[in-house]
Motif scaffolding. Structure first.
Motif, short mmCIF file in Angstrom:
data_model
loop_
_atom_site.label_atom_id
_atom_site.label_comp_id
_atom_site.label_asym_id
_atom_site.label_seq_id
_atom_site.Cartn_x
_atom_site.Cartn_y
_atom_site.Cartn_z
N ARG A 1 0.13 -41.00 69.86
CA ARG A 1 0.97 -39.69 70.05
C ARG A 1 1.41 -39.23 68.63
N HIS A 2 1.78 -39.94 67.80
CA HIS A 2 2.40 -39.67 66.55
C HIS A 2 1.24 -39.06 65.88
N LEU A 3 -0.36 -39.61 65.77
CA LEU A 3 -1.14 -39.08 65.20
C LEU A 3 -1.54 -37.74 65.91
N ARG A 4 -1.27 -37.52 67.09
CA ARG A 4 -1.68 -36.11 67.71
C ARG A 4 -0.66 -35.28 67.34
N TYR A 5 0.69 -35.39 67.10
CA TYR A 5 1.65 -34.66 66.82
C TYR A 5 1.67 -34.33 65.34
N ALA B 1 -10.89 -38.48 67.36
CA ALA B 1 -12.14 -38.16 67.86
C ALA B 1 -12.91 -39.43 68.23
N ASP B 2 -12.76 -40.46 67.63
CA ASP B 2 -13.24 -41.85 68.00
C ASP B 2 -12.56 -42.18 69.37
N ALA C 1 -12.97 -42.81 75.29
CA ALA C 1 -12.80 -42.38 76.58
C ALA C 1 -13.83 -41.73 77.43
N GLN C 2 -14.51 -40.84 76.86
CA GLN C 2 -15.67 -40.22 77.25
C GLN C 2 -16.75 -41.10 77.92
#
Length: 293
Positions: free
Chosen positions: A4-8, A73-74, A79-80
C-alpha cells in the motif's frame, strides 16, 4: 512498509500533487500525506520535495520510484499468473500417443489444444506402446497418455474414449487382398507381423487372443515396436497384420486394409493420467480430449 505504501508513493510521484494522487487513490488527502511521511521515516530518507503548489522528487525519490514500479509490476504479474494457473490456462504438458492415435488423432488434437488452451505449452511423443506410456506417466516423463488400456492400475485415472474396429493390413498382391472382409480364422497359416511381446504390447495380446479364440495357431514372422514399421513391413510383402482401424490413415502404397469380422474385433482407446494429479491445466486438457469424442 507494505505494498500500500508503494502504491501511495507511486501515485504521488506520478501526479506530482497530493490532491490529484488522493483522488486517483480514492482517499482523502491528509491520510495520504501521513502515509508518505511514515514511509520516509521508515526509510530514513526524504523522497519528495514539497512546496505549496507542487511536489517534486529527490534523487532518492527518483531511484525509489523506479524500483517501486518494478516491484508493483512484478506483484501484479504474479497475481495474474496465479489466476491463469487456477483457471488452467498456462503450464506445460507432455502427451504420449500410441501409434494409431499418432496418425489419426494427433494432428486434430494438437490443433484443438492450441486453439482452446493457447497458454499451455504442449509437447507430444508418438509411437509409444501402452505399457511404456503407463510407466512414463508414473515417472512423470509424460503427463497425459492416449493409449490402449492396460490391466487395471489404481495409480492411473483412465477414461475410455472410443472402441476402434480392428482391420487386417495385407499386401495388395496377397491372396487375402481379394476378399471384402476377413475373419480371424482366415489368417490360419498366414505370416503375421505383430507388436512386440517383449515390450508387453496390448495389441500383441489382443491379436493372439482373437486368433486363438478362432482356433488359429499364430505363425509370427516379425515382431516390431512401432506401428509405422509394422505397416511398412506389410507393404513390403513380409506378412499380414491386425491393427486398429485408425491405422488406415497410414495409406502406404502396397497395403490394403480389410475389415475384420467378429464381435470381439474391437479395441479401446483411452486417455489416462496419474490419479494423484489434479492441476487445472491437466484437467482442462483431458476435458478437451474427451470432448473431441
Amino acid at each position: 512498509m507494505d505494498l500500500r505504501h508503494l502504491r501511495y508513493f507511486v501515485a504521488v510521484a506520478e501526479e506530482r500533487h497530493f490532491g490529484r494522487a488522493a483522488e486517483r487513490l480514492h482517499m482523502a488527502q491528509p491520510p495520504l500525506s501521513t502515509q508518505i511521511r511514515q514511509l520516509e521515516a521508515e526509510l530514513g530518507v526524504a523522497l519528495l520535495h514539497r512546496t505549496t503548489r507542487r511536489v517534486g522528487l529527490t534523487e532518492a525519490g527518483r531511484a525509489y520510484l523506479e524500483r517501486a514500479r518494478a516491484i508493483l509490476a512484478d506483484v501484479d504479474e504474479a497475481a495474474q499468473h496465479a489466476r491463469l494457473v487456477a483457471a488452467g490456462s498456462v503450464g506445460h504438458l507432455a502427451i504420449g500417443c500410441v501409434g494409431s492415435a499418432t496418425y489419426s488423432l494427433l494432428p486434430a488434437l494438437s490443433r484443438r489444444l492450441t486453439e482452446e488452451l493457447p497458454g499451455v505449452d504442449f509437447s507430444f511423443r508418438g509411437e509409444m506402446l501402452a505399457p511404456d506410456q503407463a510407466e512414463a506417466l508414473r515417472t512423470g516423463a509424460i503427463d497425459v497418455a492416449l493409449l490402449r488400456p492396460v490391466a487395471a492400475d489404481v495409480s492411473l485415472t483412465v477414461h475410455v474414449l472410443r472402441r476402434d474396429r480392428l482391420v487386417v493390413a495385407v499386401p495388395v498382391d496377397h491372396p487375402l487382398a481379394r476378399r471384402k472382409r476377413l475373419r480371424a480364422a482366415d489368417l490360419a497359416g498366414a505370416d503375421l507381423i505383430v507388436h512386440s511381446a517383449d515390450r508387453r504390447s496390448v495389441m500383441y495380446d489382443v491379436v493372439l487372443g482373437l486368433l486363438r479364440d478362432a482356433g488359429v495357431e499364430p505363425h509370427i514372422r516379425h515382431e516390431v515396436g512401432e506401428t509405422s514399421t509394422l505397416v511398412t513391413l506389410v507393404a513390403g510383402g513380409l506378412g499380414v497384420a491386425i491393427v486398429p482401424e485408425p491405422v488406415t490413415a497410414l495409406a502406404l502404397d502396397g497395403v490394403a486394409y480389410l475389415p475384420l469380422a467378429g464381435a470381439g474385433a474391437r479395441v479401446e482407446l483411452a486417455v489416462a493420467h496419474r490419479a494423484d494429479r489434479s492441476e487445472p491445466h491437466l484437467a482442462r486438457t483431458v476435458g478437451v480430449i474427451r470432448a473431441m469424442f
